[in-house]
Design an enzyme around this catalytic site. Structure first.
Site, PDB file in Angstrom:
ATOM      1  N   HIS A  67       6.377  -3.159   5.789  1.00  0.00           N
ATOM      2  CA  HIS A  67       5.087  -3.837   5.964  1.00  0.00           C
ATOM      3  C   HIS A  67       4.521  -4.293   4.609  1.00  0.00           C
ATOM      4  O   HIS A  67       3.473  -3.814   4.159  1.00  0.00           O
ATOM      5  CB  HIS A  67       4.079  -2.931   6.695  1.00  0.00           C
ATOM      6  CG  HIS A  67       2.940  -3.701   7.294  1.00  0.00           C
ATOM      7  ND1 HIS A  67       2.294  -3.292   8.436  1.00  0.00           N
ATOM      8  CD2 HIS A  67       2.332  -4.850   6.917  1.00  0.00           C
ATOM      9  CE1 HIS A  67       1.334  -4.157   8.724  1.00  0.00           C
ATOM     10  NE2 HIS A  67       1.333  -5.107   7.812  1.00  0.00           N
ATOM     11  N   GLU A  90       4.504   2.741  12.431  1.00  0.00           N
ATOM     12  CA  GLU A  90       4.699   2.667  10.974  1.00  0.00           C
ATOM     13  C   GLU A  90       4.085   3.884  10.311  1.00  0.00           C
ATOM     14  O   GLU A  90       3.021   4.330  10.750  1.00  0.00           O
ATOM     15  CB  GLU A  90       4.036   1.389  10.436  1.00  0.00           C
ATOM     16  CG  GLU A  90       4.669   0.128  11.004  1.00  0.00           C
ATOM     17  CD  GLU A  90       3.969  -1.153  10.531  1.00  0.00           C
ATOM     18  OE1 GLU A  90       3.063  -1.067   9.685  1.00  0.00           O
ATOM     19  OE2 GLU A  90       4.312  -2.221  11.017  1.00  0.00           O
ATOM     20  N   ARG A  95       2.580  -8.209  13.948  1.00  0.00           N
ATOM     21  CA  ARG A  95       2.368  -6.784  14.199  1.00  0.00           C
ATOM     22  C   ARG A  95       3.500  -6.288  15.086  1.00  0.00           C
ATOM     23  O   ARG A  95       3.964  -7.014  15.978  1.00  0.00           O
ATOM     24  CB  ARG A  95       1.032  -6.526  14.913  1.00  0.00           C
ATOM     25  CG  ARG A  95      -0.208  -6.694  14.044  1.00  0.00           C
ATOM     26  CD  ARG A  95      -0.365  -5.568  13.014  1.00  0.00           C
ATOM     27  NE  ARG A  95      -1.601  -5.695  12.254  1.00  0.00           N
ATOM     28  CZ  ARG A  95      -1.713  -6.279  11.064  1.00  0.00           C
ATOM     29  NH1 ARG A  95      -0.648  -6.802  10.481  1.00  0.00           N
ATOM     30  NH2 ARG A  95      -2.883  -6.320  10.447  1.00  0.00           N
TER      31      ARG A  95
END
Ligand code: NAP
Length: 328
Positions: A285, A266, A237
């Site tokens: 991601h 993000e 993360r």
């Protein structure tokens, strides 16, 4: 009375049909925010919630008085107030295992792409700059035979290490909350203190969950401990890293390169320098983002919520205490 499920994002038609056989389903495929009024209204009646990538707050739970279970389409549960859910006897389910190998593939592709400068040099060819044989300015560094330092040695960490040890003859070091004797035997992995691992590894790959303890685990001090030739890979993360400190370490040459699937914010803000840095491979991601794995994750979440709302123990339950309490 038929129970109700509020569903959002990442579910296929076959998943919705399965849910609808048993429950009334309100589906929000393009849900933008938890403040969406129709979503909030559905949630007020919902017994189950299923979806991905939405921050669930205690305030939102206050508006969902009937909620019995949440099935997240993810393994990470940093978007959920786990203790608060447990206090309210709400089951929280996630999707471990089904995404392990795919996420490890992403991790290893970042190791390879960063070391061999795959994206940078593919761009070099696209721009038409390949006019003569490449020289030292374009050379990368080897992956095989190097030292891989895993920070976090759970399911995904072990799967990345397996690729490194068995496929690329890498020496594996790990830093993890608990020792992993089985993996030490299987892969010859050696446990190190965090600081020692940082100093020894050629590749530092992060696979810890995001918790209060791991937030900003990597900052200026940690990058300073790493070799100047080291490559940093984050598939965990973004908030595990102090991003300005990482940018600084990459700009000053304190470390050589980074492969990043996850970021502090993000999608990446337009003014982030990271995607424009030659020594950074930045991905949107995509750790688990393959057709097969996203389908398997959604299916696991569907199975979890079907079981949870039928009084059966879900396959992957995060808060056992809530289950015990609901049984009692
Ligand atoms: P996991 O099996 O639970 O592994 C996590 C490991 O981290 C465990 O071995 C745990 O130690 C260790 N750990 C926890 N806190 C630690 C700390 N403070 N210091 C050192 N080690 C610590 O989970 P997983 O399935 O591998 O997934 C890991 C994470 O990857 C998820 O939480 C998620 O955030 C992230 N992820 C990202 C993507 C992506 O798209 N990029 C996809 C999937 C997952 P113990 O074994 O002692 O408990």
């Amino acid at each position: 009375m038929q129970k109700r499920i509020t569903a959002f994002r990442r579910l296929g038609q076959h998943h919705l049909e399965q849910l609808s056989e048993h429950f009334h389903v309100d589906y929000f495929p393009e849900l933008d925010s938890a403040d969406d009024p129709a979503f909030r209204e559905a949630l007020r009646e919902a017994h189950g919630l299923i979806g991905a990538s939405l921050r669930i707050t205690p305030e939102l739970l206050d508006d969902a008085p009937n909620l019995e279970a949440i099935a997240s389409i993810s393994v990470g549960v940093d978007n959920y107030p786990v203790d608060e859910l447990t206090r309210r006897d709400i089951l929280l389910c996630n999707t471990p295992d089904v995404l392990t190998e795919t996420t490890a593939d992403t991790g290893f592709s970042l190791i390879m792409a960063s070391a061999r400068r795959v994206v940078e040099l593919a761009d070099f060819v696209k721009r038409g700059d390949w006019t003569e044989s490449v020289g030292p300015a374009q050379f990368g560094s080897d992956v095989h035979g190097k030292t891989l330092g895993m920070v976090g040695f759970g399911r995904i960490g072990a799967a990345v290490a397996r690729r490194g040890a068995l496929g690329f003859g890498m020496k594996v070091l790990y830093s993890n909350a608990s020792p992993k004797p089985d993996l030490e035997r299987e892969l010859g992995a050696q446990r190190r203190e965090f600081d020692e691992l940082l100093a020894e590894a050629d590749f530092v790959c992060v696979t810890v969950p995001l918790t209060a303890e791991t937030t900003h685990l990597f900052g200026a001090e940690q990058f300073a401990r790493m070799k100047s030739s080291a490559i940093f890979v984050n598939i965990a993360r973004g908030q595990v890293v102090d991003e300005p400190a990482l940018i600084d370490a990459l700009e000053t040459g304190e470390i050589r390169a980074a492969g990043l699937d996850v970021f502090a914010k993000e999608p990446l803000p337009a003014d982030s320098p990271l995607p424009r840095m030659a020594n950074v491979v930045a991905l949107p991601h995509i750790g688990s983002a393959t057709v097969e794995t996203r389908d398997a994750m959604a299916q696991r979440a569907v199975d979890n919520i079907l079981r949870a709302l039928s009084g059966e123990r879900p396959i992957s339950l995060v808060n056992d205490e809530a289950w015990t309490s609901r049984q009692g």
